[in-house]
Scaffold this active site. Structure first.
Site, short mmCIF file in Angstrom:
data_model
loop_
_atom_site.label_atom_id
_atom_site.label_comp_id
_atom_site.label_asym_id
_atom_site.label_seq_id
_atom_site.Cartn_x
_atom_site.Cartn_y
_atom_site.Cartn_z
N ASP A 1 0.84 -1.22 0.00
CA ASP A 1 0.00 0.00 0.00
C ASP A 1 0.87 1.26 0.00
O ASP A 1 0.58 2.22 0.72
CB ASP A 1 -0.92 0.03 1.24
CG ASP A 1 -1.78 -1.22 1.38
OD1 ASP A 1 -2.02 -1.90 0.37
OD2 ASP A 1 -2.19 -1.51 2.53
N ARG B 1 -5.12 -2.38 -4.47
CA ARG B 1 -6.21 -3.07 -3.78
C ARG B 1 -7.07 -1.99 -3.14
O ARG B 1 -6.58 -0.90 -2.81
CB ARG B 1 -5.69 -4.09 -2.76
CG ARG B 1 -4.86 -3.52 -1.62
CD ARG B 1 -4.54 -4.61 -0.59
NE ARG B 1 -3.82 -4.07 0.56
CZ ARG B 1 -3.86 -4.60 1.78
NH1 ARG B 1 -4.58 -5.69 2.02
NH2 ARG B 1 -3.18 -4.06 2.76
N TRP C 1 -8.87 0.05 -0.56
CA TRP C 1 -8.98 0.32 0.89
C TRP C 1 -10.46 0.45 1.22
O TRP C 1 -10.92 0.01 2.27
CB TRP C 1 -8.19 1.60 1.19
CG TRP C 1 -8.05 1.93 2.63
CD1 TRP C 1 -8.50 1.20 3.70
CD2 TRP C 1 -7.41 3.08 3.17
NE1 TRP C 1 -8.16 1.84 4.88
CE2 TRP C 1 -7.50 2.99 4.58
CE3 TRP C 1 -6.77 4.19 2.61
CZ2 TRP C 1 -6.98 3.97 5.43
CZ3 TRP C 1 -6.25 5.16 3.46
CH2 TRP C 1 -6.35 5.05 4.85
#
Ligand SMILES: *[C@@H]1O[C@H](CO)[C@@H](O)[C@H](O)[C@H]1NC(C)=O
Ligand SMILES: *[C@@H]1O[C@H](CO)[C@@H](O)[C@H](O)[C@H]1NC(C)=O
Ligand SMILES: *[C@@H]1O[C@H](CO)[C@@H](O)[C@H](O)[C@H]1NC(C)=O
EC number: 3.1.1.11
Length: 339
Positions: free
Chosen positions: A193, A256, A258
């Site tokens: 991330d 991805r 959140w």
């Protein structure tokens, strides 16, 4: 009589043409611009030995101010909140890239120890109208930000950000709709991330984005369906860091979600073999968060494959250009040399 003259003229014309070529705009900035507050360690008379001391010396008014940092490694956390336009230049022999940067700000503080992500940032920009040129920023903590960016009309140029989890937080300004951020010719390194945020509209142009371990590059987390947060990564190289200790082939994802409203596009990028053929992944098995995501690609080269069903291939870049992301006035505050 005429031939040598024309030959000389031709050579001069060729030299001038070469100098004007966009491929040859290498330029150094190793001395402070007029009026800049100076940082050097050890400091001479009139200089500051830490960047924070230089920042603190600036008046908190609407005036435009500049800080110039001489080569060195500065071990500190830097927080900038003053109101007026502020520019920080690191000394470099090549302003067009981060590769010759000679200034590093480094600190080690994890989000857990700091209290939250933002407070862990080695460089915390909580203001609008800010520019950073040719500075390396590092956080050697575990879940720890190199950069925490809270502002609008903020630009990062020829700078490099190093971390592992959560390297760059591109978030918002004074409000959640006040959040245009530009990263031009930067290097961003991490594993998990490592480009993340909730509200920013951030455009990354000609960056090198490098993974040090398996994980996901982006994690966008708009907090509602009407939050227009959007990350576009354009004309960038997605690769494995030379600091990676194992092969990452197929072990890295573009993003991805959140939250279920995540919006991220990679356009005209070169995707290294580290990118998994699915391209994108769910947040977690318990919370996939894929219901309303926009995970898009356009014109990428490199790692191909059958992409995740919740992602899409765009047929044009409409909606994802710098003007779309940052608004029609973006050329007034983004340094066009880094576009
Ligand atoms: C400068 O003023 C702004 C706006 O009032 C404030 O948020 C910020 O904390 C101030 N920063 C400093 C260094 O005084
Ligand atoms: C600073 O940023 C604000 C947006 O917050 C903008 O309205 C203003 O014009 C900018 N000021 C300067 C001097 O660039
Ligand atoms: C990406 O950058 C290239 C130039 O480097 C530009 O031609 C193209 O329009 C950009 N794409 C988007 C979506 O902005």
């Amino acid at each position: 009589m005429f031939a040598p003259f024309f030959l000389l003229f031709g050579v001069l014309a060729a030299l001038l043409t070469t100098q004007a070529s966009p491929l040859d705009k290498r330029a150094s900035r190793t001395t402070p611009p007029a009026g800049a507050v100076q940082v050097k360690n050890p400091a001479a008379s009139g200089q500051f030995s830490t960047i924070q001391a230089a920042v603190n010396s600036l008046p908190n008014d609407s005036s435009a101010r500049t800080i110039f940092i001489f080569p060195g490694t500065y071990s500190e956390q830097v927080s900038i909140t003053r109101v007026g336009p502020t520019t920080i230049f690191g000394s470099t022999t090549d302003t067009t890239s981060y590769t010759s940067n000679s200034v590093t700000i480094t600190h080690s503080l994890s989000a857990t120890a700091a209290g939250n992500d933002d407070l862990s940032g080695t460089l915390r920009v909580h203001k609008d109208n800010f520019s950073l040129y040719n500075v390396n920023v590092r956080n050697t903590g575990s879940q720890a930000l190199a950069l925490s960016s809270y502002g609008t009309n903020v630009g990062y140029y020829g700078s490099a950000f190093f971390g592992f989890q959560d390297t760059v937080l591109a978030n918002q300004g004074a409000s959640q709709t006040h959040r245009n951020q530009f990263f031009g010719v930067c290097y961003i390194e991490g594993a998990v991330d490592f480009i993340f945020g909730q509200h920013a509209r951030a455009f990354f142009q000609r960056n090198v984005i490098a993974s040090v371990a398996a994980g996901t590059i982006t994690a966008d987390g708009p907090t509602s369906a009407t939050d227009a947060s959007l990350f576009v990564i354009n004309d960038s190289t997605i690769t494995t860091s030379t600091a990676a200790t194992a092969s990452l082939t197929g072990q890295v994802f573009l993003g991805r979600p959140w939250t279920q409203w995540a919006k991220v596009a990679f356009t005209s990028c070169n995707l290294g073999a580290l990118i998994n053929s699915a391209g994108w992944e769910i947040w977690s098995t318990a919370t996939p968060n894929t219901a309303d995501v926009t995970f898009a690609e356009f014109g990428n080269t490199g790692a191909a494959g059958t992409r995740a069903s919740f992602s899409e291939k765009l047929s044009s870049t409409a909606g994802f250009t710098a003007a779309d992301v940052l608004g029609s006035t973006w050329t007034s505050w983004v340094d066009q040399a880094y576009v």
